[in-house]
Design a protein around this motif. Structure first.
Motif, PDB file in Angstrom:
ATOM      1  N   THR A  32       0.815  -1.217   0.000  1.00 27.75           N
ATOM      2  CA  THR A  32       0.000   0.000   0.000  1.00 27.75           C
ATOM      3  C   THR A  32       0.852   1.272   0.000  1.00 27.75           C
ATOM      4  O   THR A  32       0.340   2.363  -0.255  1.00 27.75           O
ATOM      5  CB  THR A  32      -0.946   0.019   1.223  1.00 27.75           C
ATOM      6  OG1 THR A  32      -0.161  -0.141   2.408  1.00 27.75           O
ATOM      7  CG2 THR A  32      -1.984  -1.084   1.121  1.00 27.75           C
ATOM      8  N   HIS A  35       2.268   3.581  -4.065  1.00 28.74           N
ATOM      9  CA  HIS A  35       1.853   4.821  -4.739  1.00 28.74           C
ATOM     10  C   HIS A  35       2.678   6.007  -4.238  1.00 28.74           C
ATOM     11  O   HIS A  35       3.125   6.842  -5.030  1.00 28.74           O
ATOM     12  CB  HIS A  35       0.358   5.086  -4.523  1.00 28.74           C
ATOM     13  CG  HIS A  35      -0.521   4.242  -5.379  1.00 28.74           C
ATOM     14  ND1 HIS A  35      -0.654   4.449  -6.735  1.00 28.74           N
ATOM     15  CD2 HIS A  35      -1.293   3.181  -5.073  1.00 28.74           C
ATOM     16  CE1 HIS A  35      -1.486   3.555  -7.233  1.00 28.74           C
ATOM     17  NE2 HIS A  35      -1.883   2.764  -6.237  1.00 28.74           N
ATOM     18  N   GLN A  38       6.428   5.685  -5.325  1.00 31.85           N
ATOM     19  CA  GLN A  38       6.558   5.988  -6.750  1.00 31.85           C
ATOM     20  C   GLN A  38       6.521   7.499  -6.982  1.00 31.85           C
ATOM     21  O   GLN A  38       7.294   8.040  -7.770  1.00 31.85           O
ATOM     22  CB  GLN A  38       5.448   5.291  -7.544  1.00 31.85           C
ATOM     23  CG  GLN A  38       5.618   5.385  -9.046  1.00 31.85           C
ATOM     24  CD  GLN A  38       4.555   6.218  -9.725  1.00 31.85           C
ATOM     25  OE1 GLN A  38       3.525   6.532  -9.153  1.00 31.85           O
ATOM     26  NE2 GLN A  38       4.811   6.571 -10.960  1.00 31.85           N
ATOM     27  N   LYS A  39       5.681   8.195  -6.269  1.00 35.67           N
ATOM     28  CA  LYS A  39       5.620   9.661  -6.347  1.00 35.67           C
ATOM     29  C   LYS A  39       6.953  10.262  -5.904  1.00 35.67           C
ATOM     30  O   LYS A  39       7.495  11.161  -6.548  1.00 35.67           O
ATOM     31  CB  LYS A  39       4.476  10.176  -5.480  1.00 35.67           C
ATOM     32  CG  LYS A  39       4.381  11.678  -5.408  1.00 35.67           C
ATOM     33  CD  LYS A  39       3.290  12.095  -4.438  1.00 35.67           C
ATOM     34  CE  LYS A  39       3.420  13.565  -4.099  1.00 35.67           C
ATOM     35  NZ  LYS A  39       2.618  13.952  -2.957  1.00 35.67           N
ATOM     36  N   PHE A  58       4.147   3.351 -12.090  1.00 42.57           N
ATOM     37  CA  PHE A  58       3.633   2.571 -10.965  1.00 42.57           C
ATOM     38  C   PHE A  58       3.997   1.102 -11.141  1.00 42.57           C
ATOM     39  O   PHE A  58       4.366   0.424 -10.193  1.00 42.57           O
ATOM     40  CB  PHE A  58       2.114   2.743 -10.833  1.00 42.57           C
ATOM     41  CG  PHE A  58       1.538   1.905  -9.729  1.00 42.57           C
ATOM     42  CD1 PHE A  58       1.720   2.264  -8.403  1.00 42.57           C
ATOM     43  CD2 PHE A  58       0.834   0.741 -10.012  1.00 42.57           C
ATOM     44  CE1 PHE A  58       1.202   1.481  -7.374  1.00 42.57           C
ATOM     45  CE2 PHE A  58       0.316  -0.047  -8.993  1.00 42.57           C
ATOM     46  CZ  PHE A  58       0.503   0.327  -7.676  1.00 42.57           C
TER      47      PHE A  58
END
Length: 191
Positions: A32, A35, A38-39, A58
């Motif tokens: 989880t 995300h 990756q940002k 992603f």
């Protein structure tokens, strides 16, 4: 004797109390979290610190996560603030050599407001304790650029020694830069 990652976790279940300081705690990186990571890795400042090109999709990040889940030579932890449980960065051990008992350390904290106040130092102490106590390693080493003055100051303050300089080892912004190689031994950390 080589200890498998799953066996370590089964034998000594990672307890947050064991990986908790005054300001931060470390927990296993979860799917989880992908995300957010990756940002972060696509942020040019962080990607430069970590030595990656900021173009990871992603799917790329998910593949990376899947590759570390069962890798016996890497641990990646989320750094979380105690006061609000916010995931603020990652810290990890890689290239773990269980025979020669050493590994490579890496850390990043995503935002400037979390890079002060000792959170990086505390995260580093927590992961070093994990490396030396849980994994029974003898040495932890790292590479960093000379220009990261705050990080270099922190490593020296925590007891890391400079092992050498990799001259013109990294190409960034149309120029080469030196990388400093640091290490800390178990006896130095607890000394």
């Amino acid at each position: 004797m080589i200890i498998l990652k799953q066996e370590i976790i089964k034998q000594k279940r990672l307890k947050y109390s064991d990986m908790k300081g005054d300001k931060v705690y470390l927990r296993i990186l979860e799917k989880t979290d992908i995300h957010l990571t990756q940002k972060w890795i696509n942020d040019s400042v962080i990607s430069e610190i970590m030595g990656y090109l900021p173009v990871l999709s992603f799917e790329n990040q998910l593949e990376w996560y899947d590759s570390i889940k069962n890798d016996k030579t890497r641990y990646v932890f989320a750094i979380c603030r105690i006061d609000n449980d916010k995931h603020i960065g990652n810290v990890g051990l890689g290239n773990i050599d269980y025979i020669n008992r050493h590994c490579m350390f890496n850390i990043f904290i995503a935002t400037n407001d979390n890079r002060s106040g000792g959170m990086g130092s505390e995260s580093t102490r927590l992961i070093l304790n994990f490396a030396f106590e849980r994994l029974n390693l003898n040495k932890v080493f790292l590479q960093t650029s000379e220009r990261f003055l705050q990080a270099n100051k922190m490593y020296l303050k925590l007891g890391f020694q400079i092992d050498g300089v990799l001259r013109e080892h990294y190409y960034s912004n149309r120029s080469y830069e030196n990388k400093l190689v640091y290490s800390i031994l178990k006896r130095e950390f607890y000394g």
